[in-house]
Write a protein that holds these residues in place. Structure first.
Motif, PDB file in Angstrom:
ATOM      1  N   PRO A 260       0.794  -1.233   0.000  1.00  0.00           N
ATOM      2  CA  PRO A 260       0.000   0.000   0.000  1.00  0.00           C
ATOM      3  C   PRO A 260       0.822   1.277   0.000  1.00  0.00           C
ATOM      4  O   PRO A 260       0.282   2.350  -0.317  1.00  0.00           O
ATOM      5  N   ASN A 261       2.123   1.198   0.357  1.00  0.00           N
ATOM      6  CA  ASN A 261       2.948   2.404   0.324  1.00  0.00           C
ATOM      7  C   ASN A 261       3.687   2.561  -1.003  1.00  0.00           C
ATOM      8  O   ASN A 261       4.606   3.375  -1.127  1.00  0.00           O
ATOM      9  N   LEU A 262       3.277   1.809  -2.016  1.00  0.00           N
ATOM     10  CA  LEU A 262       3.841   1.954  -3.356  1.00  0.00           C
ATOM     11  C   LEU A 262       3.195   3.157  -4.044  1.00  0.00           C
ATOM     12  O   LEU A 262       1.969   3.322  -4.011  1.00  0.00           O
ATOM     13  N   HIS A 263       4.019   4.004  -4.664  1.00  0.00           N
ATOM     14  CA  HIS A 263       3.533   5.205  -5.347  1.00  0.00           C
ATOM     15  C   HIS A 263       4.162   5.292  -6.735  1.00  0.00           C
ATOM     16  O   HIS A 263       5.337   4.959  -6.922  1.00  0.00           O
ATOM     17  N   PHE A 264       3.358   5.759  -7.685  1.00  0.00           N
ATOM     18  CA  PHE A 264       3.789   5.881  -9.075  1.00  0.00           C
ATOM     19  C   PHE A 264       3.830   7.357  -9.444  1.00  0.00           C
ATOM     20  O   PHE A 264       2.807   8.048  -9.400  1.00  0.00           O
ATOM     21  N   TYR A 265       5.016   7.847  -9.817  1.00  0.00           N
ATOM     22  CA  TYR A 265       5.211   9.248 -10.188  1.00  0.00           C
ATOM     23  C   TYR A 265       5.398   9.360 -11.700  1.00  0.00           C
ATOM     24  O   TYR A 265       6.267   8.701 -12.281  1.00  0.00           O
ATOM     25  N   ILE A 266       4.575  10.197 -12.298  1.00  0.00           N
ATOM     26  CA  ILE A 266       4.648  10.484 -13.729  1.00  0.00           C
ATOM     27  C   ILE A 266       5.252  11.882 -13.860  1.00  0.00           C
ATOM     28  O   ILE A 266       4.608  12.879 -13.528  1.00  0.00           O
ATOM     29  N   VAL A 267       6.486  11.949 -14.324  1.00  0.00           N
ATOM     30  CA  VAL A 267       7.254  13.197 -14.302  1.00  0.00           C
ATOM     31  C   VAL A 267       7.523  13.650 -15.733  1.00  0.00           C
ATOM     32  O   VAL A 267       8.254  12.984 -16.482  1.00  0.00           O
ATOM     33  N   GLY A 268       6.931  14.765 -16.126  1.00  0.00           N
ATOM     34  CA  GLY A 268       7.173  15.280 -17.463  1.00  0.00           C
ATOM     35  C   GLY A 268       6.226  16.402 -17.815  1.00  0.00           C
ATOM     36  O   GLY A 268       5.154  16.562 -17.214  1.00  0.00           O
ATOM     37  N   SER A 269       6.611  17.184 -18.810  1.00  0.00           N
ATOM     38  CA  SER A 269       5.881  18.396 -19.171  1.00  0.00           C
ATOM     39  C   SER A 269       4.596  18.104 -19.931  1.00  0.00           C
ATOM     40  O   SER A 269       4.449  17.064 -20.577  1.00  0.00           O
TER      41      SER A 269
END
Length: 404
Positions: A260-269
């Motif tokens: 449950p502490n897994l996080h997905f970051y989408i980084v971009g313009s």
């Protein structure tokens, strides 16, 4: 220094997306040996602030605005002229006039074209040595798009793939030499244009390993106790957007149920609306444009590249490897990279089952640094070394010999 004309479909700065990374380093390299006259479009209003950086490398420039909406309407001319729509999309008469004038004024004998869409401006100047950097096989991207779209867009994209391949063959046959981003990409093109094979070459991209250096210190952008996985890339590019949507909806939810502490970051313009909507999903974060992607890479547990539509070399993977990160990517994203020597810290997955099986051990542990990843990048992806093929091809103008 002798003059050289360099034509690029998008201003080669800042180097923050795949094509601009390659075109910027190519421009830098050419500027060390030639007085570069640059013709390019600017399709992102924010990029106007970078024009002085580019002009400092050039003897002269012609930078013109390209409005995507207007250009899409203009591209429809191709439906009744028989052209690939890409060509009228990128055609503007003022740039052709500038090209013709600068070639005559400077007596230019060398032209380097970056992206097939810009070759049309050099077609009527066969007296110059013309070097085409296709980078990727763009025609195949359109064919891949067609598989993911419904009628009528699938038919339009399929047509674009066919017409653009015809144009790529024409350019490769009429220009003096052509370049691609990898041996694999060059090989695919030679299969589709066998008569041009003797004039087809390739060079790998490079990575600025002084910039992407895990030894540098970066503040952690992730809250404590999060297990962060990250995707980096321009988020208005449809293959990137499609990739994170598929991953966010198909792969990430079952993984998060395990941790449950897994996080997905989408980084971009410039994230699209559909990408922004992913940010409403528990555990997914859409950052938009960031001043520096390195903190997100440096502190991520691992990097994902789940592209299902891809050609050539993915710089996002090379940058992650240079930062010594574990990487998990689709077979399409890994295409063109001989990563077998990288070991278990670099995994390829295609089906949801493969993603789940490969990812489960990674979500249990702490962040890893894999030094062999960086060593591999430094060995194979050095700009100076890889760009030597460009020097060799352009030097044939002086000697009058056929390029190697």
């Amino acid at each position: 220094m002798e003059p050289l004309l360099f034509l690029v479909h998008r201003i080669p700065y800042p180097p923050n997306k795949g094509d601009k990374i390659r075109s910027y380093h190519l421009l830098q390299h050419l500027a060390r040996h030639y007085a570069v006259h640059l013709g390019a479009f600017i399709d992102d209003p924010e990029d106007w602030s970078h024009q002085d950086k580019v002009k400092a490398l050039c003897a002269s420039t012609c930078l013109l605005p390209l409005h995507p909406g207007r250009s899409k309407r203009t591209s429809l001319k191709g439906l009744w002229t028989g052209q690939a729509l890409t060509l009228p999309y990128y055609y503007q008469a003022p740039l052709q006039q500038w090209v013709d004038a600068v070639i005559q004024r400077e007596q230019i004998r060398r032209i380097v074209v970056f992206s097939s869409s810009m070759a049309q401006y050099a077609e009527k100047h066969p007296q110059a040595y013309r070097l085409m950097d296709f980078v990727d096989l763009d025609s195949d991207k359109w064919t891949q798009y067609a598989h993911s779209k419904s009628w009528p867009m699938n038919q339009l994209y399929r047509r674009e793939g066919r017409r653009l391949l015809d144009y790529e063959r024409h350019i490769a046959a009429s220009f003096d030499a052509s370049l691609f981003v990898s041996a694999h990409e060059a090989g695919v093109f030679c299969e589709r244009a066998p008569l041009c094979a003797s004039k087809v070459h390739w060079y790998n991209n490079g990575v600025d390993t002084h910039y992407f250096d895990p030894a540098l210190s970066h503040l952690n952008p992730y809250p404590p106790a999060q297990i962060a996985l990250v995707f980096t890339g321009a988020m208005d590019y449809w293959p990137n957007a499609e990739a994170v949507e598929w991953f966010g909806k198909t792969i990430f939810p079952p993984l998060r149920r395990l941790r449950p502490n897994l996080h997905f970051y989408i980084v971009g313009s410039n994230p699209t609306d559909s990408v922004r909507q992913l940010g409403r999903q528990e555990g997914i974060h859409v950052t938009g444009r960031v001043p520096d992607v390195r903190p997100y890479l440096a502190h991520a547990h691992w990097v994902v590249a789940p592209l299902r539509i891809a050609r050539g070399i993915q710089n996002k993977i090379l940058e992650a490897l240079a930062m010594e990160k574990p990487v998990m990517a689709s077979a399409q994203a890994m295409e063109g990279l001989d990563t077998q020597s990288l070991g278990p810290g670099c995994l390829t997955a295609t089906t949801p089952e493969e993603w789940m099986t490969g990812a489960q051990p990674w979500i249990q542990g702490s962040p890893q640094r894999i030094s062999s990843h960086r060593q591999w990048v430094m060995q194979h992806f050095d700009w100076t070394t890889n760009l030597k093929v460009v020097d060799d091809l352009l030097s044939s103008v002086q000697t009058g010999q056929t390029a190697p």
